[in-house]
Design a protein around this motif. Structure first.
Motif, PDB file in Angstrom:
ATOM      1  N   GLY A 146      -8.680  -5.605  -3.369  1.00 13.42           N
ATOM      2  CA  GLY A 146      -7.416  -5.107  -3.882  1.00 13.42           C
ATOM      3  C   GLY A 146      -7.651  -4.199  -5.085  1.00 13.42           C
ATOM      4  O   GLY A 146      -8.776  -4.022  -5.538  1.00 13.42           O
ATOM      5  N   GLU A 197      -2.332  -4.047  -2.657  1.00 14.27           N
ATOM      6  CA  GLU A 197      -2.434  -3.162  -3.811  1.00 14.27           C
ATOM      7  C   GLU A 197      -3.496  -2.089  -3.569  1.00 14.27           C
ATOM      8  O   GLU A 197      -4.500  -2.002  -4.261  1.00 14.27           O
ATOM      9  CB  GLU A 197      -2.717  -3.954  -5.084  1.00 14.27           C
ATOM     10  N   ARG A 198      -3.235  -1.260  -2.558  1.00 18.82           N
ATOM     11  CA  ARG A 198      -4.165  -0.196  -2.203  1.00 18.82           C
ATOM     12  C   ARG A 198      -3.426   1.125  -2.065  1.00 18.82           C
ATOM     13  O   ARG A 198      -2.306   1.179  -1.553  1.00 18.82           O
ATOM     14  CB  ARG A 198      -4.864  -0.492  -0.870  1.00 18.82           C
ATOM     15  N   GLY A 222      -5.310  -7.486   2.845  1.00 21.65           N
ATOM     16  CA  GLY A 222      -5.523  -7.070   1.460  1.00 21.65           C
ATOM     17  C   GLY A 222      -4.243  -6.474   0.904  1.00 21.65           C
ATOM     18  O   GLY A 222      -3.242  -6.306   1.606  1.00 21.65           O
ATOM     19  N   LYS A 253       0.856  -1.184   0.000  1.00 22.26           N
ATOM     20  CA  LYS A 253       0.000   0.000   0.000  1.00 22.26           C
ATOM     21  C   LYS A 253       0.893   1.235   0.000  1.00 22.26           C
ATOM     22  O   LYS A 253       2.090   1.157   0.312  1.00 22.26           O
ATOM     23  CB  LYS A 253      -0.926   0.011   1.213  1.00 22.26           C
TER      24      LYS A 253
END
Length: 506
Positions: free
Chosen positions: A308, A370-371, A368, A257
């Motif tokens: 994601g 890819e943020r 989670g 992230k």
């Protein structure tokens, strides 16, 4: 013996058998019945060599939609498989990719049509010489327990059937192949969405907590943003490096992230920047309204629902909650005031700065990947330094007033020109006066329909006039402010003069 006597004998025997089975079921234990059921199933499996695997649509305590079910759905919707189905469901492909099993033109929201398997439909697939049978099933959901969480009205699932001799092939190769290919198809064809959290929340009713969404169709791109080209290129490179950095973040031991702080005066394009980020990376946008979140626990539940490839946005963070370094002091209130506003205070959000920090980079933030977390504010100095330090907000991007480079981007977007004789005058005025890109764009916009086909000089002249008027207003405002300050000083001296004379007289 006649026919009637024969049927009467059969009926009497059947009635006797049913009576004996009822007596057996009543007086013998359930354990014996269960054992008989087990032996009966073994007998069936002896002559029925097929194995079945189901993929439920909703799984877990909170009944989240299964990623495996979604991957199977995408896999079976591909044209090479769904073309064998006879009953299909049709929907518009909002992405316009037209990668479904059929396509056509229409006046709907997309130019292509996606076809998928209807309920109780079956298709046959082949893999490494094995035949596999997929069916789409729906059945009433039977719930025997009381739960505060919502449940879907029906149970939907995909059933995979295959011969038991292919068990190892299906478990070790085919199912991973289906899930990987289905995930890739889903990412290619997915429609980006703009989410917002529900405005009401009840700690005893999970149905009021969650995200609602619409299709995200904002047209902004980095090419259309009025900003210095080098600064834009630096931001784009940083975003692309992040989207490709899964292995890097795993190697250094950090959650995948990244935080962005966008700050600057109103009208400088902070929301447009977020839309351009989403379009560049093909991410969903989650617009989080903190004032609608009851407490820190509810905030964590919202975080768990975020997928994601997402941008989590907290706009005007300085106005959402009391997150400044200086906490509001408790004011004394009379009993009547407490009774009057007590009920209103109970409805206010109890999200704390600590809860928000855990949301951004605590243990829960690793749920989670890819943020992007994006904060926007008009007054960065009001925010608590702990909230915007490096590691939480990794990039601080100032979006300031429009300069000449930004104006040229807007002139190209709105007027389709790169050079004009009035550019030199506009450049000089932009250096003397602060004006936001939103104000520049508004003046470049034709005010009347007939002006669209008129020379671009009309729009440029409108901008020059607005810049000159804005400059005069600024000068006039400074003069009025200066005059007010002088008058205040004179008034203070005059009010202090009599007391001074009295002291001298005494």
């Amino acid at each position: 013996m006649g026919v009637q006597e024969t049927w009467a004998g059969w009926g009497s025997a059947l009635a006797s058998a049913m009576f004996l089975w009822a007596m057996f079921s009543q007086y013998f234990s359930d354990i014996l019945g269960d054992r008989l059921g087990v032996y009966a199933m073994k007998l069936v499996y002896l002559f029925y060599p097929y194995i079945e695997i189901t993929f439920e649509e909703y799984t877990g305590e909170l009944l989240r939609r299964s990623h495996a079910y979604a991957a199977v759905e995408s896999y079976l919707s591909a044209s090479s498989r769904s073309k064998h189905a006879r009953r299909l469901k049709a929907d518009y492909d909002r992405s316009g990719s037209g990668s479904g099993s059929g396509s056509g033109s229409g006046s709907g929201p997309g130019s292509a049509i996606i076809l998928s398997m209807d309920d109780h439909e079956e298709v046959i697939d082949s893999f490494s010489g094995a035949k596999l049978y997929w069916s789409s099933q729906i059945a009433p959901l039977e719930s025997h327990s009381i739960s505060f969480y919502p449940s879907p009205p029906d149970r939907r699932f995909y059933r995979l059937s295959f011969h038991r001799r292919h068990r190892d092939l299906v478990a070790n190769s085919y199912i991973p192949h289906v899930l990987d290919e289905g995930k890739a198809i889903g990412l290619k064809n997915r429609v980006r969405r703009l989410y917002t959290n529900n405005t009401s929340y009840d700690s005893y009713d999970f149905r009021k907590l969650g995200w609602s969404h619409v299709h995200f169709e904002h047209p902004a791109t980095f090419e259309t943003i009025a900003m210095d080209p080098e600064k834009k290129r630096d931001i784009v490179d940083d975003l692309i490096a992040f989207s490709r950095g899964k292995e890097f973040y795993s190697r250094v031991g950090k959650p995948w992230k990244r935080g962005y702080l966008l700050y600057g005066p109103p009208g400088t394009g902070k929301s447009t920047m977020i839309a351009a980020m989403a379009n560049l990376l093909d991410y969903d946008v989650y617009d989080l309204e903190l004032t609608a979140v009851k407490n820190n626990s509810a905030l964590r539940k919202l975080l768990l629902e975020i997928s994601g490839k997402a941008i989590i946005v907290l706009e005007d963070i300085d106005c959402s909650l009391d997150l400044s370094g200086k906490r509001k002091q408790e004011r004394e209130k009379s009993e009547e005031e407490v009774k009057k506003i007590g009920s209103e205070e109970n409805k206010e959000s109890k999200v704390t700065l600590s809860g928000l920090l855990n949301f951004i980079d605590g243990l829960w933030s690793a749920c989670g990947g890819e943020r992007l977390v994006v904060f926007t504010t008009n007054f960065v100095e009001k925010l608590d330094p702990a909230l915007i330090r490096r590691g939480r907000m990794d990039r601080h991007i100032e979006l300031s007033y429009c300069d000449f480079e930004g104006f040229k981007v807007l002139a190209r977007n709105y007027l389709g020109i790169k050079e004009h004789t009035l550019f030199e005058k506009i450049q000089r005025l932009l250096e003397e006066r602060n004006i936001t890109p939103a104000d520049v764009a508004e003046n470049l916009m034709p005010k009347k329909v007939k002006e669209v086909a008129v020379s671009v000089e009309v729009c440029l002249t409108n901008l020059i006039q607005a810049l000159m008027e804005s400059k005069l207003k600024s000068a006039k405002g400074e003069e009025e402010m200066l005059a007010g300050t002088v008058a205040k000083v004179v008034e203070e001296k005059e009010s202090a003069a009599p007391s001074t004379l009295n002291d001298v007289a005494r």
